[in-house]
Enzyme design. Structure first.
Site, PDB file in Angstrom:
ATOM      1  N   HIS A  72       0.805  -1.411  -0.025  1.00  0.00           N
ATOM      2  CA  HIS A  72      -0.241  -0.048   0.070  1.00  0.00           C
ATOM      3  C   HIS A  72       0.662   1.331   0.014  1.00  0.00           C
ATOM      4  CE1 HIS A  72      -4.080  -1.617   1.354  1.00  0.00           C
ATOM      5  NE2 HIS A  72      -3.784  -2.410   0.435  1.00  0.00           N
ATOM      6  N   TYR A 201      -9.359   5.497   7.418  1.00  0.00           N
ATOM      7  CA  TYR A 201      -9.488   6.069   9.035  1.00  0.00           C
ATOM      8  C   TYR A 201     -10.593   6.950   8.832  1.00  0.00           C
ATOM      9  CZ  TYR A 201      -4.953   3.441   9.895  1.00  0.00           C
ATOM     10  OH  TYR A 201      -4.037   2.368  10.105  1.00  0.00           O
ATOM     11  N   PRO A 293      -3.989   1.045  18.836  1.00  0.00           N
ATOM     12  CA  PRO A 293      -3.880   0.354  17.469  1.00  0.00           C
ATOM     13  C   PRO A 293      -3.764   1.359  16.449  1.00  0.00           C
ATOM     14  CG  PRO A 293      -5.786  -0.555  18.407  1.00  0.00           C
ATOM     15  CD  PRO A 293      -5.096   0.169  19.384  1.00  0.00           C
ATOM     16  N   LYS A 297       1.242   0.394  14.956  1.00  0.00           N
ATOM     17  CA  LYS A 297       2.685   0.400  15.476  1.00  0.00           C
ATOM     18  C   LYS A 297       3.164  -0.725  16.305  1.00  0.00           C
ATOM     19  CE  LYS A 297       4.318   3.803  13.328  1.00  0.00           C
ATOM     20  NZ  LYS A 297       3.926   3.091  11.932  1.00  0.00           N
ATOM     21  N   TYR A 385       3.687   7.115  10.111  1.00  0.00           N
ATOM     22  CA  TYR A 385       2.756   5.768   9.711  1.00  0.00           C
ATOM     23  C   TYR A 385       3.858   4.793   9.006  1.00  0.00           C
ATOM     24  CZ  TYR A 385      -1.162   2.978   8.346  1.00  0.00           C
ATOM     25  OH  TYR A 385      -1.976   2.164   8.239  1.00  0.00           O
TER      26      TYR A 385
HETATM   27  P1  RFL Z   1       2.163 -11.092  21.728  1.00  0.00           P
HETATM   28  O1  RFL Z   1       1.632 -11.192  20.354  1.00  0.00           O
HETATM   29  O2  RFL Z   1       1.033 -10.928  22.822  1.00  0.00           O
HETATM   30  O3  RFL Z   1       2.793 -12.466  22.136  1.00  0.00           O
HETATM   31  C1  RFL Z   1       3.157 -12.871  23.556  1.00  0.00           C
HETATM   32  C2  RFL Z   1       2.924 -14.333  23.618  1.00  0.00           C
HETATM   33  O4  RFL Z   1       3.393 -14.721  24.768  1.00  0.00           O
HETATM   34  C3  RFL Z   1       2.484 -15.754  25.345  1.00  0.00           C
HETATM   35  N1  RFL Z   1       2.560 -15.787  26.916  1.00  0.00           N
HETATM   36  C4  RFL Z   1       3.430 -16.610  27.672  1.00  0.00           C
HETATM   37  N2  RFL Z   1       3.906 -17.678  27.216  1.00  0.00           N
HETATM   38  C5  RFL Z   1       4.614 -18.491  28.332  1.00  0.00           C
HETATM   39  N3  RFL Z   1       4.388 -18.059  29.393  1.00  0.00           N
HETATM   40  C6  RFL Z   1       3.762 -17.150  30.058  1.00  0.00           C
HETATM   41  N4  RFL Z   1       3.512 -16.728  31.243  1.00  0.00           N
HETATM   42  C7  RFL Z   1       3.040 -16.243  28.752  1.00  0.00           C
HETATM   43  N5  RFL Z   1       2.304 -15.227  28.911  1.00  0.00           N
HETATM   44  C8  RFL Z   1       1.890 -14.816  27.732  1.00  0.00           C
HETATM   45  C9  RFL Z   1       1.072 -15.205  24.750  1.00  0.00           C
HETATM   46  O5  RFL Z   1       0.410 -16.417  24.720  1.00  0.00           O
HETATM   47  C10 RFL Z   1       1.699 -14.919  23.292  1.00  0.00           C
HETATM   48  O6  RFL Z   1       1.810 -15.904  22.549  1.00  0.00           O
HETATM   49  O7  RFL Z   1       3.265  -9.998  22.076  1.00  0.00           O
HETATM   50  P2  RFL Z   1       4.353  -9.561  20.950  1.00  0.00           P
HETATM   51  O8  RFL Z   1       5.175 -10.808  20.452  1.00  0.00           O
HETATM   52  O9  RFL Z   1       5.234  -8.620  21.673  1.00  0.00           O
HETATM   53  O10 RFL Z   1       3.694  -8.942  19.720  1.00  0.00           O
HETATM   54  C11 RFL Z   1       3.020  -7.727  19.700  1.00  0.00           C
HETATM   55  C12 RFL Z   1       1.793  -7.788  18.966  1.00  0.00           C
HETATM   56  O11 RFL Z   1       0.816  -8.873  19.009  1.00  0.00           O
HETATM   57  C13 RFL Z   1       1.180  -6.317  19.118  1.00  0.00           C
HETATM   58  O12 RFL Z   1       1.782  -5.292  19.485  1.00  0.00           O
HETATM   59  C14 RFL Z   1       0.100  -6.263  17.860  1.00  0.00           C
HETATM   60  O13 RFL Z   1      -0.894  -7.180  17.568  1.00  0.00           O
HETATM   61  C15 RFL Z   1      -0.540  -4.751  17.998  1.00  0.00           C
HETATM   62  N6  RFL Z   1      -1.586  -4.348  17.159  1.00  0.00           N
HETATM   63  C16 RFL Z   1      -1.125  -3.920  15.772  1.00  0.00           C
HETATM   64  N7  RFL Z   1       0.327  -3.754  15.646  1.00  0.00           N
HETATM   65  C17 RFL Z   1       0.873  -3.258  14.275  1.00  0.00           C
HETATM   66  O14 RFL Z   1       1.976  -2.938  14.213  1.00  0.00           O
HETATM   67  N8  RFL Z   1      -0.044  -2.972  13.388  1.00  0.00           N
HETATM   68  C18 RFL Z   1      -1.398  -3.006  13.265  1.00  0.00           C
HETATM   69  O15 RFL Z   1      -1.852  -2.960  12.594  1.00  0.00           O
HETATM   70  C19 RFL Z   1      -1.815  -3.628  14.604  1.00  0.00           C
HETATM   71  N9  RFL Z   1      -3.290  -3.939  14.859  1.00  0.00           N
HETATM   72  C20 RFL Z   1      -2.886  -4.633  17.186  1.00  0.00           C
HETATM   73  C21 RFL Z   1      -3.652  -4.302  15.927  1.00  0.00           C
HETATM   74  C22 RFL Z   1      -3.269  -5.154  18.271  1.00  0.00           C
HETATM   75  C23 RFL Z   1      -4.649  -5.352  18.217  1.00  0.00           C
HETATM   76  N10 RFL Z   1      -5.155  -6.169  19.572  1.00  0.00           N
HETATM   77  C24 RFL Z   1      -6.123  -7.272  19.609  1.00  0.00           C
HETATM   78  C25 RFL Z   1      -4.523  -5.696  20.987  1.00  0.00           C
HETATM   79  C26 RFL Z   1      -4.892  -4.395  16.139  1.00  0.00           C
HETATM   80  C27 RFL Z   1      -5.683  -4.829  17.137  1.00  0.00           C
HETATM   81  C28 RFL Z   1      -7.149  -5.163  17.386  1.00  0.00           C
HETATM   82  C1  PHB Z   2      -5.686  -4.181  10.702  1.00  0.00           C
HETATM   83  O1  PHB Z   2      -5.730  -4.335   9.520  1.00  0.00           O
HETATM   84  O2  PHB Z   2      -5.984  -5.089  11.687  1.00  0.00           O
HETATM   85  C2  PHB Z   2      -5.331  -2.767  11.313  1.00  0.00           C
HETATM   86  C3  PHB Z   2      -4.834  -1.877  10.407  1.00  0.00           C
HETATM   87  C4  PHB Z   2      -4.470  -0.671  10.598  1.00  0.00           C
HETATM   88  C5  PHB Z   2      -4.304  -0.218  12.056  1.00  0.00           C
HETATM   89  C6  PHB Z   2      -4.830  -1.183  13.221  1.00  0.00           C
HETATM   90  C7  PHB Z   2      -5.239  -2.824  12.720  1.00  0.00           C
HETATM   91  O3  PHB Z   2      -4.220   0.950  12.426  1.00  0.00           O
END
Ligand code: RFL
Ligand code: PHB
Length: 394
Positions: A72, A201, A293, A297, A385
């Site tokens: 994109h 957005y 989110p 980032k 971004y």
């Molecule tokens: P994670 O992915 O939470 O992984 C942590 C892992 O540790 C496990 N765990 C354990 N394992 C062993 N012993 C324990 N005691 C444990 N406790 C926990 C968990 O089961 C898990 O598997 O952290 P990590 O690796 O730091 O990754 C971070 C990302 O997952 C997170 O920052 C992103 O998903 C945030 N996020 C987004 N980030 C972006 O860069 N671009 C996006 O578009 C974006 N959209 C989002 C998002 C997060 C969202 N939610 C659901 C919070 C959209 C959403 C809706």
């Molecule tokens: C997504 O595709 O899940 C998504 C994209 C952009 C954002 C957050 C989540 O800012």
């Protein structure tokens, strides 16, 4: 059991770190509390910065991403019934983002790890990190119904916001700063072709909405909702009606509807733990910091952390040079705080503040107008971004 680096968590941070270390010939063991099925299906992020894509490619995890990821070059800001394109590539000297779901990144990294035969234990829950100030820190964990010990040179807490690693830091050695928001996101996955080529957005008086995607046949959509929202109050028809209202634009655009296959409510939070190191325990990714989110980032920060950390561990373990490990926290936190500010600003610019007054609504509208009419303001948005190169992080 003994290893060189004990990694807690098989999210993107833990899995990628394990892969990067393996490429340098450094042994690690990854402990993950959940099942493989669970971590491969947890719906989360979707946007990868250019730098994130490069790290994944360089460690051999870029093949499917290059085939299936959607490149994109811009995003749309939609408000007041009009869409405004922010041309990321033109404003940043060609930087693009890639739409490729976190679930896919995790699947690719799990497959590489399993194929290599290196240890990745699912349903292995870390219970405590002990002796972080000694030369041999340990992780106490439970696997196959028994409590076990994993001894290592270093322990990395990549166990997400609710993990245990951060909480095992001795009292007073780590400080946390936090902000919560008076809203959450209701996210859905729908089996329908996206109604847009680029992410939208949308700021609306009823609340924020985001139109994202997962591929040519799958849409990912989000709605701002109150934090205590019960999914039972949101049948499919209500979700589509609300998306229609908030994404409405003057002219002929229509939102396509399809079967909703996944739904969840995510609270919004900003959080930073400092420093990211305590003795031989290092924190990375969501274990150390959370962003709302809106700026896309979180996953990108997790990748930036472990790319730094892998190089630092490499220098310490293979060359006996601890310098990069000593500066890991300061270096990583500079990018973290830039992303915290950007994510906060995007959130404030796009969400309806339930406690806001007319004055704050006018400020918000002025900020949006400025973002889409001033090249300087649009460039600031675009470079944050699309992701700042390391040498441009202040
Ligand atoms: P994670 O992915 O939470 O992984 C942590 C892992 O540790 C496990 N765990 C354990 N394992 C062993 N012993 C324990 N005691 C444990 N406790 C926990 C968990 O089961 C898990 O598997 O952290 P990590 O690796 O730091 O990754 C971070 C990302 O997952 C997170 O920052 C992103 O998903 C945030 N996020 C987004 N980030 C972006 O860069 N671009 C996006 O578009 C974006 N959209 C989002 C998002 C997060 C969202 N939610 C659901 C919070 C959209 C959403 C809706
Ligand atoms: C997504 O595709 O899940 C998504 C994209 C952009 C954002 C957050 C989540 O800012």
């Amino acid at each position: 059991m003994r290893t060189s680096v004990a990694i807690i968590g098989a999210g993107p941070a833990g899995l990628l770190l394990a892969r990067l270390l393996q490429r340098s010939g450094i042994e690690s063991v990854v402990l993950e509390s959940r099942s493989r099925e669970h971590v491969e299906h947890r719906q989360r992020a979707g946007i990868l910065e250019h730098g994130t894509v490069e790290v994944l490619r360089a460690c051999g995890a870029g093949d499917r991403l290059d085939r299936e990821g959607l490149v994109h070059e811009g995003i749309e800001l939609r408000f007041g019934g009009t869409g405004h394109r922010i041309d990321l590539a033109a404003l940043t000297g060609g930087r693009r983002v890639v739409v490729y779901a976190q679930t896919e990144v995790v699947r690719d990294l799990v497959a590489l790890r399993v194929e290599s035969g290196a240890p990745l234990l699912f349903e292995a829950e870390a219970l405590a990190v002990e002796d972080v100030d000694s030369e041999r820190p340990r992780v106490r964990y439970r696997h196959d119904g028994a409590e076990r010990l994993l001894e290592a040179d270093y322990v990395v807490g990549a166990d997400g916001f609710h993990g245990i690693a951060r909480r095992c830091v001795p009292a007073g050695r780590i400080r946390t700063r936090e902000r919560t928001y008076p809203f959450a996101w209701l996210g859905v996955l729908a089996d329908v072709a996206p109604s847009t080529d680029e992410l939208i957005y949308a700021q609306h008086e009823r609340g924020f909405a985001l139109h994202s995607m997962r591929g040519p046949e799958v849409s990912r959509l989000y709605l701002q909702v109150p934090p205590e929202t019960d999914l039972a109050d949101w049948p499919d028809a209500r979700i589509w009606e609300e998306l229609d209202l908030r994404l409405a634009v003057d002219g002929g655009w229509r939102l396509r509807r399809g079967p909703i296959t996944d739904r969840s409510v995510t609270p919004m939070r900003s959080f930073v733990a400092e420093p990211l190191r305590c003795g031989r325990l290092l924190l990375a990714g969501d274990a150390a910091h959370i962003v709302p989110p809106t700026g896309a980032k979180g996953l990108n920060l997790a990748v930036a952390d472990v790319a730094l950390l892998a190089r630092a561990l490499d220098a310490a373990l293979l060359r006996g040079d601890p310098g990069a490990l000593e500066s890991y926290s300061d270096t990583a936190l500079r990018r973290v705080w830039r992303a915290e500010d950007f994510s906060c600003a995007m959130t404030a610019m796009l969400h309806a503040d339930p406690d806001g007054d007319e004055f704050s609504r006018r400020l918000q509208r002025s900020r949006l107008d400025y973002a889409v009419s001033s090249t300087a303001a649009a460039t600031a948005l675009a470079e944050n971004y699309a992701g700042l190169p390391s040498d441009a992080v202040p």
